[in-house]
Design a protein around this motif. Structure first.
Motif, PDB file in Angstrom:
ATOM      1  N   ALA A   9      44.764  55.743   6.151  1.00 34.86           N
ATOM      2  CA  ALA A   9      43.037  55.288   6.147  1.00 34.86           C
ATOM      3  C   ALA A   9      42.788  54.148   5.212  1.00 34.86           C
ATOM      4  CB  ALA A   9      42.456  56.602   6.029  1.00 34.86           C
ATOM      5  N   HIS A  10      43.720  53.933   4.228  1.00 28.63           N
ATOM      6  CA  HIS A  10      43.298  52.922   3.457  1.00 28.63           C
ATOM      7  C   HIS A  10      44.058  51.776   3.457  1.00 28.63           C
ATOM      8  CE1 HIS A  10      41.136  56.019   0.743  1.00 28.63           C
ATOM      9  NE2 HIS A  10      42.493  56.572   1.040  1.00 28.63           N
ATOM     10  N   GLN A  11      44.498  51.652   4.984  1.00 27.28           N
ATOM     11  CA  GLN A  11      45.120  50.498   5.465  1.00 27.28           C
ATOM     12  C   GLN A  11      46.700  50.258   4.834  1.00 27.28           C
ATOM     13  OE1 GLN A  11      43.888  49.222   8.142  1.00 27.28           O
ATOM     14  NE2 GLN A  11      42.275  50.760   7.740  1.00 27.28           N
ATOM     15  N   HIS A  12      47.225  50.996   3.917  1.00 31.66           N
ATOM     16  CA  HIS A  12      48.510  50.843   3.349  1.00 31.66           C
ATOM     17  C   HIS A  12      49.460  51.047   4.523  1.00 31.66           C
ATOM     18  CE1 HIS A  12      46.509  52.584  -0.495  1.00 31.66           C
ATOM     19  NE2 HIS A  12      46.419  51.212  -0.499  1.00 31.66           N
ATOM     20  N   VAL A  13      50.583  50.133   4.719  1.00 30.62           N
ATOM     21  CA  VAL A  13      51.511  50.146   5.724  1.00 30.62           C
ATOM     22  C   VAL A  13      52.688  50.640   5.250  1.00 30.62           C
ATOM     23  CG1 VAL A  13      52.669  48.730   7.584  1.00 30.62           C
ATOM     24  CG2 VAL A  13      50.266  48.277   6.986  1.00 30.62           C
ATOM     25  N   PHE A  14      53.466  51.470   5.683  1.00 31.47           N
ATOM     26  CA  PHE A  14      54.876  51.882   5.559  1.00 31.47           C
ATOM     27  C   PHE A  14      55.500  52.584   6.612  1.00 31.47           C
ATOM     28  CE2 PHE A  14      51.843  55.197   4.950  1.00 31.47           C
ATOM     29  CZ  PHE A  14      52.580  56.377   5.432  1.00 31.47           C
ATOM     30  N   GLU A  15      56.776  52.787   6.356  1.00 33.68           N
ATOM     31  CA  GLU A  15      57.966  52.944   7.590  1.00 33.68           C
ATOM     32  C   GLU A  15      58.297  54.485   7.183  1.00 33.68           C
ATOM     33  OE1 GLU A  15      61.980  51.364   7.435  1.00 33.68           O
ATOM     34  OE2 GLU A  15      60.903  49.829   8.795  1.00 33.68           O
ATOM     35  N   SER A  34      52.620  61.679   4.221  1.00 28.03           N
ATOM     36  CA  SER A  34      51.607  61.237   3.714  1.00 28.03           C
ATOM     37  C   SER A  34      51.937  59.692   3.178  1.00 28.03           C
ATOM     38  CB  SER A  34      51.324  61.962   2.473  1.00 28.03           C
ATOM     39  OG  SER A  34      52.661  61.982   1.354  1.00 28.03           O
ATOM     40  N   CYS A  35      50.799  58.930   2.843  1.00 30.28           N
ATOM     41  CA  CYS A  35      51.150  57.457   2.375  1.00 30.28           C
ATOM     42  C   CYS A  35      51.873  57.499   0.917  1.00 30.28           C
ATOM     43  CB  CYS A  35      49.939  57.086   2.127  1.00 30.28           C
ATOM     44  SG  CYS A  35      49.934  55.199   1.458  1.00 30.28           S
ATOM     45  N   PRO A  36      52.802  56.884   0.637  1.00 31.41           N
ATOM     46  CA  PRO A  36      53.574  56.707  -0.547  1.00 31.41           C
ATOM     47  C   PRO A  36      52.923  56.110  -1.735  1.00 31.41           C
ATOM     48  CG  PRO A  36      54.692  55.242   1.005  1.00 31.41           C
ATOM     49  CD  PRO A  36      53.595  55.880   1.928  1.00 31.41           C
ATOM     50  N   LEU A  37      51.770  55.158  -1.312  1.00 30.62           N
ATOM     51  CA  LEU A  37      50.849  54.533  -2.203  1.00 30.62           C
ATOM     52  C   LEU A  37      49.694  55.514  -2.740  1.00 30.62           C
ATOM     53  CD1 LEU A  37      50.832  51.089  -0.900  1.00 30.62           C
ATOM     54  CD2 LEU A  37      52.120  51.799  -2.826  1.00 30.62           C
ATOM     55  N   CYS A  38      49.149  56.038  -1.834  1.00 30.52           N
ATOM     56  CA  CYS A  38      47.920  56.585  -2.399  1.00 30.52           C
ATOM     57  C   CYS A  38      47.744  58.290  -2.314  1.00 30.52           C
ATOM     58  CB  CYS A  38      46.859  56.008  -1.752  1.00 30.52           C
ATOM     59  SG  CYS A  38      46.636  56.442   0.100  1.00 30.52           S
ATOM     60  N   ASP A  40      47.707  59.661   0.446  1.00 33.91           N
ATOM     61  CA  ASP A  40      46.730  59.905   1.851  1.00 33.91           C
ATOM     62  C   ASP A  40      47.189  60.734   3.127  1.00 33.91           C
ATOM     63  OD1 ASP A  40      44.450  60.098   3.483  1.00 33.91           O
ATOM     64  OD2 ASP A  40      44.193  58.220   3.779  1.00 33.91           O
ATOM     65  N   LEU A  41      46.978  61.758   3.417  1.00 28.90           N
ATOM     66  CA  LEU A  41      47.573  62.467   4.631  1.00 28.90           C
ATOM     67  C   LEU A  41      46.926  61.863   6.147  1.00 28.90           C
ATOM     68  CD1 LEU A  41      47.336  66.231   3.382  1.00 28.90           C
ATOM     69  CD2 LEU A  41      49.218  64.735   3.469  1.00 28.90           C
ATOM     70  N   ARG A  42      45.933  61.224   6.037  1.00 37.14           N
ATOM     71  CA  ARG A  42      45.350  60.654   7.169  1.00 37.14           C
ATOM     72  C   ARG A  42      46.286  59.411   7.678  1.00 37.14           C
ATOM     73  NH1 ARG A  42      39.623  59.718   5.031  1.00 37.14           N
ATOM     74  NH2 ARG A  42      41.084  58.913   3.221  1.00 37.14           N
ATOM     75  N   VAL A  43      47.598  59.617   8.183  1.00 36.02           N
ATOM     76  CA  VAL A  43      48.289  58.980   8.573  1.00 36.02           C
ATOM     77  C   VAL A  43      48.351  58.618  10.246  1.00 36.02           C
ATOM     78  CG1 VAL A  43      51.020  58.319   8.540  1.00 36.02           C
ATOM     79  CG2 VAL A  43      49.771  59.316   6.526  1.00 36.02           C
ATOM     80  N   GLU A  44      48.367  57.319  10.527  1.00 37.95           N
ATOM     81  CA  GLU A  44      48.539  57.386  12.033  1.00 37.95           C
ATOM     82  C   GLU A  44      49.724  56.417  12.422  1.00 37.95           C
ATOM     83  OE1 GLU A  44      45.366  53.555  13.002  1.00 37.95           O
ATOM     84  OE2 GLU A  44      44.753  55.823  13.108  1.00 37.95           O
ATOM     85  N   LYS A  45      50.467  56.233  13.591  1.00 32.19           N
ATOM     86  CA  LYS A  45      51.363  55.389  13.966  1.00 32.19           C
ATOM     87  C   LYS A  45      50.874  54.240  14.378  1.00 32.19           C
ATOM     88  CE  LYS A  45      53.547  56.281  17.730  1.00 32.19           C
ATOM     89  NZ  LYS A  45      54.277  56.991  18.749  1.00 32.19           N
TER      90      LYS A  45
END
Length: 155
Positions: A9-15, A34-38, A40-45
């Motif tokens: 949700a914070h616009q961090h992109v990861f694989e 979850s996002c590896p940077l922050c 966040d569990l709000r992840v979308e494909k």
């Protein structure tokens, strides 16, 4: 193995690597993605083009698209991913080259500043108010975010 482009949700992109599309959805529902940077569990494909290892297709498509644009990444997206990677690398270097003194950070920093103990590279936690007090006393401190990904190895 399925490789997915993900975004929090914070616009961090990861694989993310998953056994299947169903595996991704099951892990997402159980709160395991979850996002590896922050964190966040709000992840979308994100939408992404398949990666085909066909030399002819690559040569043909690279001739018809602007330089630097790939099938799955826009130049701005690629730059963002590169910056995130460099930030994680720098944070990991800080983690490996400093001693974690935890809640004793302010006490240890003051003692080093006054020559009461030997100087060394430390990190720890303190409140913003105490950090400002340290700066006013001439103690060099720098606040850093504690990113979940710097504690673990990304795979």
């Amino acid at each position: 193995m399925k490789v997915l482009d993900l975004q929090c949700a914070h616009q961090h992109v990861f694989e993310g690597w998953f056994g299947s599309e169903d595996d991704f959805h099951q892990q997402l529902e159980r709160g395991l993605v979850s996002c590896p940077l922050c964190g966040d569990l709000r992840v979308e494909k994100k939408l992404s083009a398949p990666r085909l290892n066909l030399r002819a297709a690559r040569e043909e498509s690279s001739a018809t698209r602007p330089e630097g644009v790939t099938l799955s990444n826009h130049p701005a997206q690629a730059e963002l991913v590169e910056l995130q990677g460099r930030m994680l690398k720098a944070m990991r270097e800080i983690m490996t080259s400093t001693e974690d003194v935890g809640e004793r950070f302010a006490e240890q920093a003051r003692a080093m500043h006054h020559g009461e103990i030997e100087r060394r590279n430390i990190r720890g936690q303190t409140s913003a108010a105490v950090a400002l007090e340290l700066l006013e006393e001439g103690v060099e401190v720098m606040p850093l975010p504690m990113l979940p990904a710097v504690k673990d190895t990304l795979q």
